[in-house]
Design a protein around this motif. Structure first.
Motif, PDB file in Angstrom:
ATOM      1  N   CYS A  55       0.846  -1.204   0.000  1.00 19.09           N
ATOM      2  CA  CYS A  55       0.000   0.000   0.000  1.00 19.09           C
ATOM      3  C   CYS A  55       0.873   1.243   0.000  1.00 19.09           C
ATOM      4  CB  CYS A  55      -0.916   0.007   1.215  1.00 19.09           C
ATOM      5  SG  CYS A  55      -1.867   1.525   1.339  1.00 19.09           S
ATOM      6  N   ILE A  56       0.642   2.129  -0.975  1.00 23.32           N
ATOM      7  CA  ILE A  56       1.458   3.346  -1.048  1.00 23.32           C
ATOM      8  C   ILE A  56       0.723   4.542  -0.441  1.00 23.32           C
ATOM      9  CG2 ILE A  56       2.798   2.576  -3.035  1.00 23.32           C
ATOM     10  CD1 ILE A  56       0.924   4.398  -4.727  1.00 23.32           C
ATOM     11  N   ASP A  57      -0.386   4.255   0.228  1.00 21.85           N
ATOM     12  CA  ASP A  57      -1.132   5.279   0.971  1.00 21.85           C
ATOM     13  C   ASP A  57      -1.604   6.431   0.071  1.00 21.85           C
ATOM     14  OD1 ASP A  57      -2.345   6.058   3.258  1.00 21.85           O
ATOM     15  OD2 ASP A  57      -0.611   7.121   4.079  1.00 21.85           O
ATOM     16  N   CYS A  58      -2.001   6.083  -1.149  1.00 19.34           N
ATOM     17  CA  CYS A  58      -2.430   7.126  -2.086  1.00 19.34           C
ATOM     18  C   CYS A  58      -3.871   7.571  -1.832  1.00 19.34           C
ATOM     19  CB  CYS A  58      -2.317   6.612  -3.519  1.00 19.34           C
ATOM     20  SG  CYS A  58      -3.393   5.205  -3.822  1.00 19.34           S
ATOM     21  N   GLN A  59      -4.639   6.771  -1.101  1.00 16.64           N
ATOM     22  CA  GLN A  59      -6.009   7.065  -0.699  1.00 16.64           C
ATOM     23  C   GLN A  59      -7.009   7.059  -1.853  1.00 16.64           C
ATOM     24  OE1 GLN A  59      -6.593  10.040   2.217  1.00 16.64           O
ATOM     25  NE2 GLN A  59      -4.864   9.378   3.451  1.00 16.64           N
ATOM     26  N   GLN A  60      -6.614   6.468  -2.967  1.00 17.12           N
ATOM     27  CA  GLN A  60      -7.570   6.348  -4.077  1.00 17.12           C
ATOM     28  C   GLN A  60      -8.781   5.513  -3.667  1.00 17.12           C
ATOM     29  OE1 GLN A  60      -7.364   7.785  -7.416  1.00 17.12           O
ATOM     30  NE2 GLN A  60      -6.218   8.993  -5.946  1.00 17.12           N
ATOM     31  N   CYS A  61      -8.535   4.492  -2.823  1.00 19.65           N
ATOM     32  CA  CYS A  61      -9.643   3.625  -2.390  1.00 19.65           C
ATOM     33  C   CYS A  61     -10.666   4.425  -1.585  1.00 19.65           C
ATOM     34  CB  CYS A  61      -9.107   2.450  -1.576  1.00 19.65           C
ATOM     35  SG  CYS A  61      -7.943   2.921  -0.285  1.00 19.65           S
TER      36      CYS A  61
ATOM     37  N   ARG B 203      -9.201   0.215   4.715  1.00 18.99           N
ATOM     38  CA  ARG B 203      -7.974  -0.301   5.323  1.00 18.99           C
ATOM     39  C   ARG B 203      -8.079  -0.364   6.843  1.00 18.99           C
ATOM     40  NH1 ARG B 203      -3.742   3.742   3.099  1.00 18.99           N
ATOM     41  NH2 ARG B 203      -5.416   5.107   3.813  1.00 18.99           N
TER      42      ARG B 203
ATOM     43  N   CYS C  34      -7.865   0.469  -6.400  1.00 21.72           N
ATOM     44  CA  CYS C  34      -6.550  -0.019  -5.950  1.00 21.72           C
ATOM     45  C   CYS C  34      -5.881  -0.858  -7.045  1.00 21.72           C
ATOM     46  CB  CYS C  34      -6.707  -0.810  -4.667  1.00 21.72           C
ATOM     47  SG  CYS C  34      -5.122  -1.179  -3.895  1.00 21.72           S
TER      48      CYS C  34
ATOM     49  N   MET D 235      -2.187  -0.396  -8.460  1.00 20.14           N
ATOM     50  CA  MET D 235      -1.208  -1.499  -8.494  1.00 20.14           C
ATOM     51  C   MET D 235      -0.679  -1.705  -9.928  1.00 20.14           C
ATOM     52  SD  MET D 235      -0.707  -2.620  -5.455  1.00 20.14           S
ATOM     53  CE  MET D 235      -1.027  -1.078  -4.624  1.00 20.14           C
TER      54      MET D 235
ATOM     55  N   ILE E 164      -6.732  -4.931  -2.389  1.00 23.36           N
ATOM     56  CA  ILE E 164      -8.074  -4.959  -1.810  1.00 23.36           C
ATOM     57  C   ILE E 164      -8.861  -5.936  -2.674  1.00 23.36           C
ATOM     58  CG2 ILE E 164     -10.147  -3.645  -1.247  1.00 23.36           C
ATOM     59  CD1 ILE E 164      -8.466  -1.131  -1.186  1.00 23.36           C
TER      60      ILE E 164
HETATM   61  S1  SF4 Z   1      -5.763   2.469  -3.263  1.00 23.85           S
HETATM   62 FE1  SF4 Z   1      -4.524   0.702  -2.667  1.00 23.85          FE
HETATM   63  S2  SF4 Z   1      -2.474   1.555  -2.522  1.00 23.85           S
HETATM   64 FE2  SF4 Z   1      -3.837   3.302  -2.518  1.00 23.85          FE
HETATM   65  S3  SF4 Z   1      -4.221   3.692  -0.340  1.00 23.85           S
HETATM   66 FE3  SF4 Z   1      -5.841   2.339  -1.054  1.00 23.85          FE
HETATM   67  S4  SF4 Z   1      -5.075   0.308  -0.533  1.00 23.85           S
HETATM   68 FE4  SF4 Z   1      -3.317   1.663  -0.477  1.00 23.85          FE
END
Ligand code: SF4
Ligand code: SF4
Length: 517
Positions: free
Chosen positions: A304-310, A321, A338, A342, A352
């Motif tokens: 997880c790169i913590d981009c918060q797209q999810c 998360r 996600c 990825m 996810i």
């Molecule tokens: S979209 Fe995927 S990579 Fe980005 S914060 Fe959510 S779980 Fe992490």
């Protein structure tokens, strides 16, 4: 700094390329999207009130497998809802030709070749049991899949959000516009959105009333203002509720109003598929740059790169998360978001995904992960559905065209006549479900020396009263049964009332009692 300057700076930051190029160019958007410039969340002060005001959710557009499934489900379900009243079904002369119709005037429910009478409302009980068990089965297999794909609140909210993105722009554009002063452009966009919302809501209410009358006729009457007032009242009411629930309240209906999340939480188990963040793979989360630094020091970094797209695509605005959440409707859109991330950073998809708690535990312990769909609870739910469905199918296929019900007079229970005979009174109702008028002979058995008289009957045949019932009609009659026999201590005596159609057929019977002193 004045708000206008802040917005101008924010808009500038969104359109300008970053001064320092990130390590992976494809991540620029993702990292920026975490907190659009000028829109950082407020820091908690520690003395917030107990009441939390709603934070408006701005779901971002997303593409992918689950989004496509949702579009397909939306098109099919809304297509059925809006068009079904116009589907015709030939039932013969003087019978309604609408395939699905709830006819309050005659008390009938028509569903293609099935016609349910008020006396057969127990079929509704069967349908409700099947619906409940289907919901339980869906939950045991794949969590709140009903909420994510099929629930009317989800389907209409999805449609309303699509309209909103079309008129007011995607998440970032809409967020910025909402912080701007009201300009002509903003007013025009908002007006277009609300106009389209009201049109959809109005057509939703309009389609609903078409299930209660002949649809083409009602449409004509509605357009010429000749429809009954109640039709306009219901359209108005449903227009308002659709507009309010799908346009304004949205995720709040799922989180605060709907009881199903609470029930579902009590019904779920560790083998149910739920949208799950695979924390065993994703943690510790770190940006690509930070992950590279961690790796350089021999430390681990998750995917997880913590981009918060999810979070940004989530229609209820939650962070999956954090683990199972009452607000998660299991729509799978965060999976699509996600997966796209990825793919951009060259890591395996489904960080996810639909997964079970047991699978995560198995992976952590190095065991093989598998999905057990055959479990006691799924077997139980499926068995109840099959049993109730089977009983309903058999009774529907073998049900008679004639029906009879009998109710004994409550007062007086019996009358002693001047010649010493005893008389009981009954109310009978005869159902003729055929499309031809029928003449029925009424017979009574079980009571010695019984004489039967039907008030208002159409003559008699061999001592049995003849009762005429019109095609597809019911008729209620008053029946007097008299006996000169000595009943002694045997009262009340069980009796059977039987009707036999003159044209043949199976007839029908009902039991009651003859009561003496
Ligand atoms: S979209 Fe995927 S990579 Fe980005 S914060 Fe959510 S779980 Fe992490
Ligand atoms: S967390 Fe994911 S599955 Fe749950 S509601 Fe949000 S987008 Fe849908």
């Amino acid at each position: 700094m004045c708000p206008g300057c802040e917005i101008a700076l924010a808009a500038h930051a969104l359109t300008e390329p970053p001064s320092v190029q990130p390590a992976h160019p494809a991540l620029a958007d993702l990292v920026d999207a975490k907190h659009p410039p000028g829109l950082e969340p407020d820091e908690p002060s520690g003395d917030e009130p107990l009441y939390a005001a709603r934070k408006k959710v701005y779901p971002q557009r997303v593409t992918g497998t689950f989004r496509r499934i949702k579009w397909a489900v939306l098109l099919v379900t809304l297509g059925i809802y809006y068009l079904l009243p116009f589907v015709r079904w030939d039932r013969g002369l003087n019978e309604p030709s609408q395939a699905v119709l709830i006819d309050f005037a005659t008390g009938r429910f028509y569903f293609f070749f099935i016609e349910i009478w008020p006396q057969e409302v127990y079929y509704l009980t069967g349908l409700l049991i099947i619906a409940a068990m289907t919901l339980f089965l869906m939950n045991a297999v794949a969590g709140r899949i009903w909420c994510g794909y099929l629930c009317p609140q989800t389907v209409w909210t999805d449609l309303f959000q699509a309209i909103e993105r079309w008129t007011e722009g995607d998440r970032r554009e809409h967020l910025l516009r909402d912080r701007q002063p009201w300009t002509l452009d903003r007013v025009a966009r908002a007006a277009a959105k609300h106009f389209l919302w009201i049109m959809v809501a109005w057509w939703t209410g309009g389609a609903w009333v078409l299930y209660f009358a002949d649809a083409p006729t009602l449409v004509k009457n509605l357009a010429t203002f000749q429809a009954p007032f109640v039709a306009y009242a219901f359209i108005g009411m449903l227009t308002f509720t659709t507009y309010a629930l799908a346009g304004w309240m949205r995720e709040q209906v799922c989180v605060y109003m709907c009881p199903w999340p609470r029930i579902q939480a009590a019904l779920t188990d560790e083998d149910a598929l739920n949208v799950t963040y695979r924390y065993d793979r994703g943690e510790p989360r770190a940006s690509l740059k930070k992950a590279a630094a961690l790796h350089a020091h021999g430390e681990a970094a998750g995917d997880c790169i913590d981009c918060q797209q999810c979070i940004h695509v989530c229609p209820t605005g939650i962070d999956i998360r954090g683990g199972p959440n009452l607000g998660c409707i299991q729509c799978g859109l965060c999976i699509d978001a996600c997966d796209a991330v990825m793919a951009k950073i060259g890591r395996p998809a489904r960080l996810i995904g639909y997964d079970t708690d047991n699978n995560i535990r198995a992976r952590q312990q190095g065991r093989h992960a598998s999905f057990k769909i055959v479990r006691p609870r799924t077997l139980l739910y499926a068995a109840v559905i099959l049993l109730v469905g089977g009983i309903m199918s058999v009774t529907l296929a073998t049900r008679r065209n004639d029906g009879l019900s009998v109710i004994h007079d409550r007062n007086p229970l019996f009358v002693r006549l001047s010649d010493g005979a005893l008389r009981n009174g009954y109310a009978i109702r005869i159902l003729n479900k055929t499309l031809q008028p029928q003449s029925y002979e009424l017979k009574v058995s079980g009571l010695p020396d019984a004489q039967v008289e039907v008030i208002g009957s159409e003559g008699s045949s061999g001592g049995s009263p003849i009762i005429y019932v019109g095609a597809d009609q019911t008729r209620e009659m008053r029946v007097l049964v008299t006996t000169h026999a000595q009943l002694g201590a045997g009262s009340p005596i069980p009796m059977t009332f039987t009707i036999v159609a003159a044209s043949g057929g199976a007839g029908a019977s009902a039991t009651d009692h003859f009561i003496g002193p």
